[in-house]
Design a protein around this motif. Structure first.
Motif, PDB file in Angstrom:
ATOM      1  N   ALA A 246       0.825  -1.218   0.000  1.00  0.00           N
ATOM      2  CA  ALA A 246       0.000   0.000   0.000  1.00  0.00           C
ATOM      3  C   ALA A 246       0.847   1.250   0.000  1.00  0.00           C
ATOM      4  O   ALA A 246       0.541   2.237  -0.678  1.00  0.00           O
ATOM      5  CB  ALA A 246      -0.922  -0.031   1.209  1.00  0.00           C
ATOM      6  N   GLU A 247       1.962   1.252   0.769  1.00  0.00           N
ATOM      7  CA  GLU A 247       2.850   2.411   0.797  1.00  0.00           C
ATOM      8  C   GLU A 247       3.467   2.644  -0.572  1.00  0.00           C
ATOM      9  O   GLU A 247       3.562   3.786  -1.049  1.00  0.00           O
ATOM     10  CB  GLU A 247       3.921   2.187   1.859  1.00  0.00           C
ATOM     11  CG  GLU A 247       3.393   2.225   3.292  1.00  0.00           C
ATOM     12  CD  GLU A 247       4.475   1.904   4.318  1.00  0.00           C
ATOM     13  OE1 GLU A 247       5.607   1.584   3.859  1.00  0.00           O
ATOM     14  OE2 GLU A 247       4.195   1.956   5.533  1.00  0.00           O
ATOM     15  N   LEU A 248       3.904   1.552  -1.223  1.00  0.00           N
ATOM     16  CA  LEU A 248       4.476   1.713  -2.570  1.00  0.00           C
ATOM     17  C   LEU A 248       3.428   2.224  -3.556  1.00  0.00           C
ATOM     18  O   LEU A 248       3.733   3.017  -4.454  1.00  0.00           O
ATOM     19  CB  LEU A 248       5.030   0.368  -3.042  1.00  0.00           C
ATOM     20  CG  LEU A 248       6.247  -0.169  -2.266  1.00  0.00           C
ATOM     21  CD1 LEU A 248       6.597  -1.578  -2.738  1.00  0.00           C
ATOM     22  CD2 LEU A 248       7.444   0.759  -2.450  1.00  0.00           C
ATOM     23  N   ARG A 249       2.181   1.802  -3.432  1.00  0.00           N
ATOM     24  CA  ARG A 249       1.122   2.252  -4.330  1.00  0.00           C
ATOM     25  C   ARG A 249       0.859   3.733  -4.149  1.00  0.00           C
ATOM     26  O   ARG A 249       0.630   4.470  -5.119  1.00  0.00           O
ATOM     27  CB  ARG A 249      -0.132   1.430  -4.068  1.00  0.00           C
ATOM     28  CG  ARG A 249      -1.277   1.731  -5.031  1.00  0.00           C
ATOM     29  CD  ARG A 249      -2.514   0.970  -4.614  1.00  0.00           C
ATOM     30  NE  ARG A 249      -3.613   1.269  -5.532  1.00  0.00           N
ATOM     31  CZ  ARG A 249      -3.994   0.523  -6.561  1.00  0.00           C
ATOM     32  NH1 ARG A 249      -3.348  -0.579  -6.793  1.00  0.00           N
ATOM     33  NH2 ARG A 249      -4.998   0.879  -7.328  1.00  0.00           N
ATOM     34  N   VAL A 250       0.884   4.179  -2.879  1.00  0.00           N
ATOM     35  CA  VAL A 250       0.659   5.614  -2.607  1.00  0.00           C
ATOM     36  C   VAL A 250       1.759   6.446  -3.234  1.00  0.00           C
ATOM     37  O   VAL A 250       1.516   7.482  -3.855  1.00  0.00           O
ATOM     38  CB  VAL A 250       0.565   5.847  -1.099  1.00  0.00           C
ATOM     39  CG1 VAL A 250       0.556   7.332  -0.774  1.00  0.00           C
ATOM     40  CG2 VAL A 250      -0.689   5.195  -0.544  1.00  0.00           C
ATOM     41  N   GLU A 251       3.007   6.021  -3.058  1.00  0.00           N
ATOM     42  CA  GLU A 251       4.112   6.758  -3.662  1.00  0.00           C
ATOM     43  C   GLU A 251       3.984   6.842  -5.162  1.00  0.00           C
ATOM     44  O   GLU A 251       4.260   7.855  -5.787  1.00  0.00           O
ATOM     45  CB  GLU A 251       5.433   6.077  -3.263  1.00  0.00           C
ATOM     46  CG  GLU A 251       5.758   6.196  -1.792  1.00  0.00           C
ATOM     47  CD  GLU A 251       7.038   5.477  -1.429  1.00  0.00           C
ATOM     48  OE1 GLU A 251       7.660   4.899  -2.372  1.00  0.00           O
ATOM     49  OE2 GLU A 251       7.432   5.451  -0.257  1.00  0.00           O
ATOM     50  N   TRP A 252       3.545   5.721  -5.762  1.00  0.00           N
ATOM     51  CA  TRP A 252       3.416   5.719  -7.244  1.00  0.00           C
ATOM     52  C   TRP A 252       2.305   6.646  -7.696  1.00  0.00           C
ATOM     53  O   TRP A 252       2.432   7.361  -8.675  1.00  0.00           O
ATOM     54  CB  TRP A 252       3.132   4.291  -7.686  1.00  0.00           C
ATOM     55  CG  TRP A 252       2.913   4.190  -9.184  1.00  0.00           C
ATOM     56  CD1 TRP A 252       3.837   4.194 -10.167  1.00  0.00           C
ATOM     57  CD2 TRP A 252       1.638   4.122  -9.822  1.00  0.00           C
ATOM     58  NE1 TRP A 252       3.261   4.102 -11.403  1.00  0.00           N
ATOM     59  CE2 TRP A 252       1.883   4.070 -11.210  1.00  0.00           C
ATOM     60  CE3 TRP A 252       0.346   4.089  -9.348  1.00  0.00           C
ATOM     61  CZ2 TRP A 252       0.858   3.998 -12.133  1.00  0.00           C
ATOM     62  CZ3 TRP A 252      -0.667   4.013 -10.278  1.00  0.00           C
ATOM     63  CH2 TRP A 252      -0.417   3.963 -11.652  1.00  0.00           C
ATOM     64  N   LEU A 253       1.181   6.610  -6.974  1.00  0.00           N
ATOM     65  CA  LEU A 253       0.066   7.505  -7.347  1.00  0.00           C
ATOM     66  C   LEU A 253       0.417   8.976  -7.191  1.00  0.00           C
ATOM     67  O   LEU A 253      -0.010   9.828  -7.961  1.00  0.00           O
ATOM     68  CB  LEU A 253      -1.161   7.176  -6.488  1.00  0.00           C
ATOM     69  CG  LEU A 253      -1.812   5.817  -6.762  1.00  0.00           C
ATOM     70  CD1 LEU A 253      -2.915   5.531  -5.745  1.00  0.00           C
ATOM     71  CD2 LEU A 253      -2.368   5.755  -8.172  1.00  0.00           C
ATOM     72  N   GLN A 254       1.218   9.304  -6.163  1.00  0.00           N
ATOM     73  CA  GLN A 254       1.594  10.695  -5.966  1.00  0.00           C
ATOM     74  C   GLN A 254       2.552  11.167  -7.041  1.00  0.00           C
ATOM     75  O   GLN A 254       2.598  12.351  -7.355  1.00  0.00           O
ATOM     76  CB  GLN A 254       2.228  10.833  -4.565  1.00  0.00           C
ATOM     77  CG  GLN A 254       1.234  10.699  -3.426  1.00  0.00           C
ATOM     78  CD  GLN A 254       1.899  10.768  -2.056  1.00  0.00           C
ATOM     79  OE1 GLN A 254       3.150  10.846  -1.985  1.00  0.00           O
ATOM     80  NE2 GLN A 254       1.078  10.737  -0.993  1.00  0.00           N
ATOM     81  N   SER A 255       3.336  10.214  -7.582  1.00  0.00           N
ATOM     82  CA  SER A 255       4.298  10.612  -8.618  1.00  0.00           C
ATOM     83  C   SER A 255       3.635  10.809  -9.968  1.00  0.00           C
ATOM     84  O   SER A 255       4.269  11.352 -10.887  1.00  0.00           O
ATOM     85  CB  SER A 255       5.386   9.557  -8.728  1.00  0.00           C
ATOM     86  OG  SER A 255       4.824   8.312  -9.189  1.00  0.00           O
ATOM     87  N   GLN A 256       2.371  10.349 -10.143  1.00  0.00           N
ATOM     88  CA  GLN A 256       1.701  10.491 -11.431  1.00  0.00           C
ATOM     89  C   GLN A 256       1.188  11.907 -11.654  1.00  0.00           C
ATOM     90  O   GLN A 256       0.748  12.558 -10.720  1.00  0.00           O
ATOM     91  CB  GLN A 256       0.518   9.493 -11.507  1.00  0.00           C
ATOM     92  CG  GLN A 256       0.945   8.040 -11.461  1.00  0.00           C
ATOM     93  CD  GLN A 256       1.816   7.648 -12.633  1.00  0.00           C
ATOM     94  OE1 GLN A 256       1.568   8.075 -13.765  1.00  0.00           O
ATOM     95  NE2 GLN A 256       2.869   6.877 -12.374  1.00  0.00           N
TER      96      GLN A 256
END
Length: 256
Positions: A246-256
């Motif tokens: 979940a933490e990795l998914r949040v980081e990826w979504l914020q980078s989009q």
């Protein structure tokens, strides 16, 4: 035409089955009176005997090329004549005992020549060819129908495959037939919901794919390390790795 008398007599009295037998009245050539004779028809030969019990015939008429005609004279009842095309040929006059016998003898004598049999054989051959031709045409039609049926079945199979193919390809790339859509808002690093893929919402057979099971939430408390000896519950391991994802998914979504 010369005939061997012994051979003719043997043929007349041998055990070969005759075509027709019976009494006829034969008109003499010199004595013009009618004499009752026992007659035996074999092939194209009409043998006549003086009596039914006679061992040898007293005469024979070769019927090849003859015509049988009814006598028009009223004095000669149930009479008919056996005539030949040759001008010098003798005309044989015969009479039956009744109308039915006369008709039967005229029919049998008319069919006794080999010329008539040749015509019959040709007619039978023609009918046989027609039957065989009809059988061949019916077999060809049957094969054509089978081929058309096979083509329709294969075409239906291709159409069914073209309808279900894309959906099945999409299902292979989805979890339980469902694709996750990008959430509008993210809380605690987890997606709040999922949306069905409308391209594969309903399969070709009309059955909807099963929904994805809900994600299990933890009841709180500290999580132990997955490599810790005290971590023996599968749910704890699942929640531990899920937090990292979940933490990795949040980081990826914020980078989009």
């Amino acid at each position: 035409m010369k005939l061997n008398e012994r051979s003719v007599a043997h043929y007349a009295t041998c055990n070969s089955p005759p075509d027709k037998t019976g009494f006829l009245f034969k008109k003499g050539e010199r004595n013009t009176a009618y004499h009752r004779r026992w007659c035996i028809l074999k092939g194209n030969m009409l043998f006549y005997f003086e009596e039914r019990e006679s061992r040898e015939p007293i005469g024979v008429i070769v019927l090849e090329g003859c015509t049988v005609e009814l006598c028009e004279s009223e004095s000669e009842e149930f009479a008919f004549a056996i005539k030949f095309e040759c001008a010098k040929a003798r005309v044989y006059k015969m009479a039956a005992e009744n109308q039915a016998a006369m008709e039967s003898w005229v029919k049998a004598l008319s069919r006794a020549s080999f010329d008539y049999m040749r015509l019959v054989v040709k007619e039978l051959e023609r009918q046989l060819e027609e039957v065989q031709e009809e059988a061949r045409s019916s077999q060809a039609k049957s094969k054509t129908k089978k081929n058309q049926t096979g083509l329709r079945i294969s075409s239906a199979s291709v159409q069914s495959a073209s309808i279900t193919g894309p959906c099945q390809e999409g299902l292979s790339n989805r979890e339980n037939g469902v694709s996750w859509s990008k959430p509008s808002s993210v809380a605690n690093g987890l997606s709040e919901g999922c949306a069905w893929d409308r391209d594969c919402n309903v399969r070709a057979d009309g059955v909807k794919p099963p929904p994805i099971p809900p994600r299990r939430k933890t009841n709180g408390g500290s999580l132990e390390s997955p490599v810790s000896p005290g971590t023996g519950c599968f749910s704890k391991l699942h929640d531990w790795y899920g937090k990292e994802v979940a933490e990795l998914r949040v980081e990826w979504l914020q980078s989009q």
